[in-house]
Write a protein that holds these residues in place. Sequence first.
Motif, PDB file in Angstrom:
ATOM      1  N   CYS A   1       5.319  88.890 -71.537  1.00 25.29           N
ATOM      2  CA  CYS A   1       6.419  89.325 -72.413  1.00 25.29           C
ATOM      3  C   CYS A   1       6.662  90.828 -72.329  1.00 25.29           C
ATOM      4  O   CYS A   1       7.450  91.378 -73.095  1.00 25.29           O
ATOM      5  CB  CYS A   1       6.119  88.925 -73.850  1.00 25.29           C
ATOM      6  N   GLN A   2       5.996  91.520 -71.412  1.00 27.44           N
ATOM      7  CA  GLN A   2       6.110  92.980 -71.264  1.00 27.44           C
ATOM      8  C   GLN A   2       5.783  93.709 -72.571  1.00 27.44           C
ATOM      9  O   GLN A   2       6.347  94.754 -72.873  1.00 27.44           O
ATOM     10  CB  GLN A   2       7.525  93.381 -70.795  1.00 27.44           C
ATOM     11  N   GLY A   3       4.905  93.108 -73.348  1.00 30.22           N
ATOM     12  CA  GLY A   3       4.454  93.780 -74.568  1.00 30.22           C
ATOM     13  C   GLY A   3       5.322  93.565 -75.782  1.00 30.22           C
ATOM     14  O   GLY A   3       5.055  94.109 -76.848  1.00 30.22           O
ATOM     15  N   THR A   4       6.381  92.780 -75.646  1.00 26.78           N
ATOM     16  CA  THR A   4       7.267  92.583 -76.800  1.00 26.78           C
ATOM     17  C   THR A   4       6.753  91.485 -77.741  1.00 26.78           C
ATOM     18  O   THR A   4       7.154  91.413 -78.900  1.00 26.78           O
ATOM     19  CB  THR A   4       8.688  92.177 -76.349  1.00 26.78           C
ATOM     20  N   GLY A   5       5.905  90.618 -77.231  1.00 28.78           N
ATOM     21  CA  GLY A   5       5.380  89.531 -78.068  1.00 28.78           C
ATOM     22  C   GLY A   5       6.315  88.334 -78.143  1.00 28.78           C
ATOM     23  O   GLY A   5       6.002  87.318 -78.758  1.00 28.78           O
ATOM     24  N   LYS A   6       7.494  88.516 -77.528  1.00 28.90           N
ATOM     25  CA  LYS A   6       8.469  87.425 -77.587  1.00 28.90           C
ATOM     26  C   LYS A   6       8.992  87.122 -76.187  1.00 28.90           C
ATOM     27  O   LYS A   6       9.106  88.025 -75.366  1.00 28.90           O
ATOM     28  CB  LYS A   6       9.663  87.830 -78.458  1.00 28.90           C
ATOM     29  N   VAL A   7       9.322  85.910 -75.947  1.00 27.02           N
ATOM     30  CA  VAL A   7       9.932  85.566 -74.667  1.00 27.02           C
ATOM     31  C   VAL A   7      11.276  84.894 -74.926  1.00 27.02           C
ATOM     32  O   VAL A   7      11.428  84.109 -75.855  1.00 27.02           O
ATOM     33  CB  VAL A   7       9.038  84.639 -73.802  1.00 27.02           C
ATOM     34  N   LYS A   8      12.231  85.283 -74.091  1.00 24.30           N
ATOM     35  CA  LYS A   8      13.587  84.757 -74.243  1.00 24.30           C
ATOM     36  C   LYS A   8      13.685  83.448 -73.461  1.00 24.30           C
ATOM     37  O   LYS A   8      13.327  83.399 -72.292  1.00 24.30           O
ATOM     38  CB  LYS A   8      14.557  85.795 -73.687  1.00 24.30           C
ATOM     39  N   LYS A   9      14.157  82.445 -74.133  1.00 26.64           N
ATOM     40  CA  LYS A   9      14.349  81.170 -73.450  1.00 26.64           C
ATOM     41  C   LYS A   9      15.773  80.696 -73.694  1.00 26.64           C
ATOM     42  O   LYS A   9      16.468  81.187 -74.572  1.00 26.64           O
ATOM     43  CB  LYS A   9      13.364  80.137 -74.009  1.00 26.64           C
ATOM     44  N   ARG A  10      16.161  79.742 -72.912  1.00 25.27           N
ATOM     45  CA  ARG A  10      17.490  79.166 -73.129  1.00 25.27           C
ATOM     46  C   ARG A  10      17.314  77.787 -73.734  1.00 25.27           C
ATOM     47  O   ARG A  10      16.467  77.018 -73.336  1.00 25.27           O
ATOM     48  CB  ARG A  10      18.254  79.080 -71.816  1.00 25.27           C
ATOM     49  N   LYS A  11      18.135  77.552 -74.711  1.00 26.02           N
ATOM     50  CA  LYS A  11      18.035  76.277 -75.388  1.00 26.02           C
ATOM     51  C   LYS A  11      19.444  75.691 -75.424  1.00 26.02           C
ATOM     52  O   LYS A  11      20.414  76.407 -75.674  1.00 26.02           O
ATOM     53  CB  LYS A  11      17.542  76.547 -76.813  1.00 26.02           C
ATOM     54  N   SER A  12      19.554  74.410 -75.142  1.00 22.40           N
ATOM     55  CA  SER A  12      20.900  73.857 -75.216  1.00 22.40           C
ATOM     56  C   SER A  12      21.088  73.201 -76.579  1.00 22.40           C
ATOM     57  O   SER A  12      20.211  72.516 -77.093  1.00 22.40           O
ATOM     58  CB  SER A  12      21.158  72.898 -74.056  1.00 22.40           C
ATOM     59  N   ILE A  13      22.209  73.512 -77.166  1.00 18.48           N
ATOM     60  CA  ILE A  13      22.499  72.950 -78.486  1.00 18.48           C
ATOM     61  C   ILE A  13      23.865  72.265 -78.464  1.00 18.48           C
ATOM     62  O   ILE A  13      24.717  72.586 -77.647  1.00 18.48           O
ATOM     63  CB  ILE A  13      22.481  74.034 -79.598  1.00 18.48           C
ATOM     64  N   ASN A  14      24.016  71.301 -79.347  1.00 20.22           N
ATOM     65  CA  ASN A  14      25.299  70.619 -79.451  1.00 20.22           C
ATOM     66  C   ASN A  14      26.136  71.292 -80.519  1.00 20.22           C
ATOM     67  O   ASN A  14      25.659  71.530 -81.627  1.00 20.22           O
ATOM     68  CB  ASN A  14      25.092  69.155 -79.827  1.00 20.22           C
TER      69      ASN A  14
END
Length: 383
Positions: free
Chosen positions: A212-225
């Motif tokens: 996460c390069q130290g951010t503690g969070k990872v960006k993901k893609r989620k599909s929503i309706n």
Amino acid sequence: MANKDYYQILGVKKDANQDEIKKAFRKLALKYHPDANPDNKEEAEKKFKEIGEAYSILSDPDKKARYDQYGTADTADFGAGFDFRDFYGEGTSDFGSFSDIFESFFGGATHRTSRRDRARKGADLRYNMEITLEEAAFGAEKKIEVPVWETCTTCKGSGAAPGTSKRTCPDCKGTGEIRVTQNTFLGQSISIQTCPRCRGEGQIIEDPCKTCQGTGKVKKRKSINVKILAGVDSGHRLRLAGLGEPGENGGPAGDLFIVIYVKKHPLFKRSGSDLYYDHKISLPKAVLGGETTVPTLEGKVKMKIPAGTQSDTVFRLRGKGTYILGSKNRGDEHVKVTVEIPKKLNTQAKKLIYELAQEMGEDIEKIGEKNFFEKVKDSFSKR
Ligand SMILES: [Zn+2]
Ligand SMILES: [Zn+2]
């Protein structure tokens, strides 16, 4: 109330001028601000108030004159007395943030800093969604991909590489704020800024998590309706609460706004829930009436043309428009009829038109090519 030596409290001489008094006050206020003395808050607060009281008297020429004359420190003698709120805006029993106070002391010379422990709502996101007129008219369900931030599983959100941990920032000693002293022509200006090294976190990561390069969070893609309501139009916004960027320090996530754009339709123009369509009919049909076929959003329908229909007549197909947002009703389709005048006719057809003209009592001499040629011929023979 015991007599107090305000000059002594501020550490200035009896003949100090306003500039010197102000300077002394600033210096002491910085030193004794309760936020600057977290280990000795109570004592600092007492001292801070005392400094404020002294300054409120000595900085006011009238009060100072009376104080100098009578030598009394009883603030009741001076009318309203000293109220911290006069000084610090909305500050009540609680002191505002360190930087807030300096903003009022030094005007524009300070920079407002955000306290690192302040919960902040995440930023809102915008998603532009293009839909067809049919989708806008009847509603639709669209699948979209949105970014979501998930806690990094490698470091469990700490941002530090597995087996390591954060440590106190050496630059700000964990406060997240640093003081910056600048010499300006107005004197010394002190500003409190967010510590650039730790970005106000108070802690630094020496060995950041690689995932996460130290951010503690990872960006993901989620599909929503996303449910598109029947009747939406360009510019309408759909708010999906909590699907924006994550908040900070426990603040709520921002919102996701879906902004609708309805694509241009090849046949229909739209205004509200009404549709507009331009339709051509033949000359005989306009004259004699009959039936024609026109498109709607749900396929072709037959439409009656009354005899003697003029060009630009508008017929209304009730309920063939789009749904009205939030309603079970629909708008109409307006069909504007244009009578098409044939551009090329064969001799037989021309003859029939001449006959029609004659039948209608038209002056045949003034119609058509024959007349035209005769005129040209005449103009030649006259020369
Ligand atoms: Zn991580
Ligand atoms: Zn720092």
